[in-house]
Design an enzyme around this catalytic site. Structure first.
Site, PDB file in Angstrom:
ATOM      1  N   GLU A  84     -21.702  -4.049   8.997  1.00 57.45           N
ATOM      2  CA  GLU A  84     -22.175  -2.650   8.964  1.00 57.45           C
ATOM      3  C   GLU A  84     -22.609  -2.148  10.332  1.00 57.45           C
ATOM      4  O   GLU A  84     -22.493  -0.955  10.630  1.00 57.45           O
ATOM      5  CB  GLU A  84     -23.327  -2.499   7.960  1.00 57.45           C
ATOM      6  CG  GLU A  84     -22.887  -2.610   6.507  1.00 57.45           C
ATOM      7  CD  GLU A  84     -22.911  -4.047   5.995  1.00 57.45           C
ATOM      8  OE1 GLU A  84     -23.074  -4.986   6.808  1.00 57.45           O
ATOM      9  OE2 GLU A  84     -22.764  -4.229   4.777  1.00 57.45           O
ATOM     10  N   PHE A 108     -32.891  -5.943  -6.711  1.00 64.48           N
ATOM     11  CA  PHE A 108     -31.875  -6.613  -5.907  1.00 64.48           C
ATOM     12  C   PHE A 108     -31.299  -5.640  -4.881  1.00 64.48           C
ATOM     13  O   PHE A 108     -30.902  -4.530  -5.222  1.00 64.48           O
ATOM     14  CB  PHE A 108     -30.765  -7.142  -6.826  1.00 64.48           C
ATOM     15  CG  PHE A 108     -29.653  -7.814  -6.060  1.00 64.48           C
ATOM     16  CD1 PHE A 108     -29.880  -8.979  -5.349  1.00 64.48           C
ATOM     17  CD2 PHE A 108     -28.380  -7.254  -6.035  1.00 64.48           C
ATOM     18  CE1 PHE A 108     -28.872  -9.583  -4.626  1.00 64.48           C
ATOM     19  CE2 PHE A 108     -27.355  -7.860  -5.316  1.00 64.48           C
ATOM     20  CZ  PHE A 108     -27.600  -9.026  -4.613  1.00 64.48           C
ATOM     21  N   GLN A 109     -31.246  -6.063  -3.647  1.00 68.23           N
ATOM     22  CA  GLN A 109     -30.751  -5.254  -2.525  1.00 68.23           C
ATOM     23  C   GLN A 109     -31.477  -3.928  -2.378  1.00 68.23           C
ATOM     24  O   GLN A 109     -30.901  -2.923  -1.978  1.00 68.23           O
ATOM     25  CB  GLN A 109     -29.227  -5.050  -2.626  1.00 68.23           C
ATOM     26  CG  GLN A 109     -28.459  -6.373  -2.451  1.00 68.23           C
ATOM     27  CD  GLN A 109     -26.980  -6.187  -2.216  1.00 68.23           C
ATOM     28  OE1 GLN A 109     -26.389  -5.216  -2.682  1.00 68.23           O
ATOM     29  NE2 GLN A 109     -26.371  -7.140  -1.511  1.00 68.23           N
ATOM     30  N   LYS A 167     -27.853   4.933  -6.714  1.00 69.97           N
ATOM     31  CA  LYS A 167     -26.589   4.758  -7.417  1.00 69.97           C
ATOM     32  C   LYS A 167     -26.454   5.714  -8.594  1.00 69.97           C
ATOM     33  O   LYS A 167     -25.373   6.274  -8.834  1.00 69.97           O
ATOM     34  CB  LYS A 167     -26.469   3.310  -7.898  1.00 69.97           C
ATOM     35  CG  LYS A 167     -25.095   2.975  -8.447  1.00 69.97           C
ATOM     36  CD  LYS A 167     -24.916   1.474  -8.670  1.00 69.97           C
ATOM     37  CE  LYS A 167     -23.473   1.177  -9.063  1.00 69.97           C
ATOM     38  NZ  LYS A 167     -23.260  -0.268  -9.275  1.00 69.97           N
ATOM     39  N   MET A 200     -26.585 -10.494  33.341  1.00 68.08           N
ATOM     40  CA  MET A 200     -27.637  -9.615  33.846  1.00 68.08           C
ATOM     41  C   MET A 200     -28.999 -10.306  33.775  1.00 68.08           C
ATOM     42  O   MET A 200     -29.812 -10.186  34.700  1.00 68.08           O
ATOM     43  CB  MET A 200     -27.657  -8.300  33.059  1.00 68.08           C
ATOM     44  CG  MET A 200     -28.582  -7.248  33.635  1.00 68.08           C
ATOM     45  SD  MET A 200     -28.205  -6.852  35.358  1.00 68.08           S
ATOM     46  CE  MET A 200     -27.222  -5.362  35.155  1.00 68.08           C
TER      47      MET A 200
END
Lengths: 158, 565
Positions: B50, B112-113, B162, B473
């Site tokens: 993502e 959940f999630q 949802k 760097m």
């Protein structure tokens, strides 16, 4: 002079919607600004709420605070008060065994009175300028207050 | 029409002219993905992480000027995307990022999630929404696109539970937006503009300080005209590379921590800074009290909070830089370019004293040579993305940029792993140009899974890995400021980058000589599939000049001159 921390009162008009308060407080915490006190309530017959924030900072910090507040999408207006009427309320719980007439007289000097009496305690309230509330709370100490609550300041530009 | 929340998302994308969506499906966003499956109006590109989806949307947006769109699921899908949101916020990139959320009935139950997505994104987005009713969705989506692209652009996050994506409600996208509390100020104050012009006319050593806001405002060509007509020299920030063409005689170069000697000296000597779309970032200014110490400051920016935030503006102008420069151009006749002749000569002398260059004094290829060589071979025909680190600074210093939106990099947040997915988005937006990603052996591994995206979607990004077997760097800072204690920066243990590219179905090259590099780049451009060109470069090369963190701009560490040793 300009780098010194000054006490400042800022009023913010915001759309009264979910999570708007956390947008404001996140801005202060995320950028390291201080909130001394914060009051918020809906403005009657509108979709807006009014917040009064007492903060402190240098001129540059205060300017950034007002600009950053303005940048938040639900913020309609930001007033950085210069010439204002400012009031705060405090409630004090005291033992009923203390000298009630003295307490009442003291409260009256700060626009207040005894507002409730119970079996063991009384509750007094005052409403005045925040600085005067500080003084009042010093004076009331001798009557052994059990609990003190301050409302935080509200302000209107003259 | 009565449609589901999920269909509304699709319809809004179509109405907004979205042609590419970057994303990754999951439980809470499945209703929307079901509608993506059914439509053929826009393409969905499946990244393999993502974070990469959001960076790809950023690359797409920076190359095209349009709002970038990414879509992710709840919980870990969202938290993976946070780095991308923060990156876009720091660099003012317009994005709309849609995330799924657990159903309304489960919010707050540690489902959940489930994660408080708007709580997390609040501090790294321009604005965000949790949609609680599908009837609000058309307005919220329209506001999201408008807020993302207007004013100072930025990412807007829309979190949709949802059950809201399944809910049926009325969809009307023709609604008029009524954003009473959000009215960006785009027109500069004419009195301030007049005063600024007078200040420029009076100045002896004025200097344009050009920033990324010019690119966001699509104002580069107005700025080019303004610079040309006034004859005033200009420095660019890293974000502004490409505003002026590299061959513009008035362009001194990039300023800041790794800016050229002449640019930093010009900024230290100027008597009038003309800041356009800049925000006086600490990597640009160095020590603030010494920055442009003897100069007045004109500061044009769309964001009032940027003005006088760090450096006091004597001539503050809030407005869209395109409008303001157009207004300034009307009065350009008051400015006599002849006045700055000796100032221009001073700058030429600065440049002759310490030109931006590097020494080819080792057997191994110098990383700067690679950047220059790509510039010679591809020039204007390539868009250049970068990751973060030494290679990024060398790209900013040495690539011959010719146009705005040619250079795409993570500037404010400095996100390693940005380059490859961004270059995928750049190629999707601008398929006619070769999409190059300059990267390092550290950065490339931070989103290396995008090889799969590029192979599947046939997006031929050419990743040029400047391999010094170091986190270069950080190694440079350790060498210079930590007495050469190279803590955890030695990357000697490495994958076989050629096999790695091949394992995904891409093409890999390992090159050690200039001839091999030329051949590999030519071949990669012709093969037209995703490629890794691993260039074995000098290990201990430092990015120079360098202003040590918190130091004054004029106190630069410089490249040792040949013969100094």
């Amino acid at each position: 002079m300009t780098e010194e921390n000054q006490r400042r009162v800022v009023s913010v008009i915001v759309i009264n919607e979910a999570s708007v308060l956390s947008r404001i407080t996140d801005l202060f915490s995320g950028r390291g600004y201080n909130i001394t006190s914060l009051t918020v309530a809906p403005i009657p017959e509108s979709k807006y709420s009014r917040l009064t924030i007492v903060t402190a900072g240098s001129v540059r910090v205060i300017e950034q605070i007002t600009k950053q507040l303005h940048k938040l999408i639900p913020v309609l207006r930001v007033y950085e008060h210069e010439d204002m009427v400012e009031k705060e309320m405090a409630m004090i719980k005291l033992p009923i065994s203390e000298n009630l007439s003295d307490i009442n007289t003291l409260c009256e000097a700060y626009n207040g009175k005894i507002v409730n009496a119970g079996e063991n305690t009384i509750i007094a309230m005052v409403a005045d300028e925040p600085k005067r509330i500080d003084n009042f709370l010093k004076a009331i100490k001798r009557y052994n207050p059990k609990e003190i609550v301050r409302s935080g300041a509200v302000a209107l530009e003259r | 029409m009565q449609i589901s929340g999920a269909q509304m998302v699709i319809e809004a994308f179509i109405a907004e002219g979205v042609d590419t969506v970057f994303g990754y499906p999951g439980g809470a966003i499945m209703n929307v993905y079901d509608e993506i499956y059914k439509q053929d109006k826009f393409e969905h590109i499946l990244n393999r992480h993502e974070q990469a989806s959001v960076h790809a949307a950023e690359g797409y947006s920076k190359a095209s000027g349009k709002v970038g769109v990414a879509m992710i699921t709840s919980g870990p899908g969202f938290t993976n995307a946070v780095t991308g949101l923060a990156d876009a916020y720091m660099d003012s990139i317009p994005l709309v990022v849609i995330s799924g959320q657990v159903p309304m009935s489960l919010i707050g139950t540690d489902a959940f999630q489930e994660i408080d997505a708007v709580g997390i994104s609040r501090s790294c987005t321009k604005h965000n929404y949790l949609v609680t009713d599908a009837k609000d969705l058309p307005r919220i989506l329209k506001e999201a696109f408008y807020i993302a692209r207007s004013g100072r652009p930025g990412p807007v996050h829309v979190d949709i539970p949802k059950d809201v994506t399944a809910q049926i409600a009325e969809f009307d996208y023709e609604i008029e937006l009524d954003l009473e509390t959000y009215k960006p100020h785009t027109k500069g104050n004419p009195r301030q503009i007049k005063k600024a012009i007078e200040a420029i006319a009076k100045a002896k050593r004025p200097l344009f300080y050009l920033g990324g806001g010019i690119i966001n405002a699509n104002a580069a060509y107005e700025v080019r005209e303004f610079v040309q007509k006034t004859g005033i020299p200009a420095v660019e920030t890293f974000m502004a590379r490409g505003v002026l063409s590299h061959d513009d005689e008035l362009l001194i170069g990039m300023l800041g921590m790794h800016g050229s000697y002449a640019s930093n000296m010009a900024m230290s000597e100027t008597d009038l800074v003309i800041g356009l779309g800049v925000r006086f970032d600490d990597r640009v200014t160095g020590k603030l009290s010494e920055f442009a110490k003897n100069a007045d400051v004109i500061h044009v920016d769309i964001d009032p909070a940027s003005i006088s935030k760090l450096v006091n503006a004597d001539y503050p102008i809030v407005g869209d830089v395109k409008n303001v420069v157009a207004d300034m151009l009307e009065q350009v006749g008051k400015i006599d370019s002849e006045n700055y002749e000796s100032w221009r000569e001073t700058i030429i002398n600065f440049n002759e004293l310490h030109p931006l260059t590097f020494h080819e004094d080792t057997d191994r290829i110098k990383p700067q040579w690679v950047v220059k060589r790509v510039g010679e071979l591809l020039g204007d025909s390539a868009n250049i993305s970068t990751d973060v680190g030494q290679h990024q600074m060398w790209a900013g210093q040495f690539y011959p940029f010719t146009r705005p939106r040619q250079f795409i990099s993570s500037s404010g947040l400095g996100t390693m792993g940005f380059g490859f997915p961004a270059a995928i988005g750049v190629k999707a937006a601008s398929p006619e140009k070769t999409s190059i990603n300059f990267t390092g052996d550290g950065s490339i591994l931070m989103n290396v899974q995008e090889l799969m995206t590029a192979v599947e979607k046939k997006i031929p990004v050419i990743n040029i890995i400047l391999n010094n077997n170091f986190l270069g760097m950080v190694r440079q800072w350790q060498t210079l400021f930590y007495d050469k204690r190279h803590a955890e920066t030695d990357l000697s243990v490495q994958p076989d980058f050629v096999k790695l590219a091949e394992a995904f179905g891409g093409i890999g090259y390992r090159v050690k000589t200039k001839e091999e590099f030329d051949a590999a780049l030519k071949d990669a451009v012709e093969k037209n599939i995703v490629a890794f060109i691993e260039v074995i470069v000098e290990r201990m090369e430092n990015v120079m000049p360098m202003v040590p963190s918190g130091g004054s701009l004029f106190n630069m560490m410089l490249l040792e001159k040949k013969g100094d040793k």
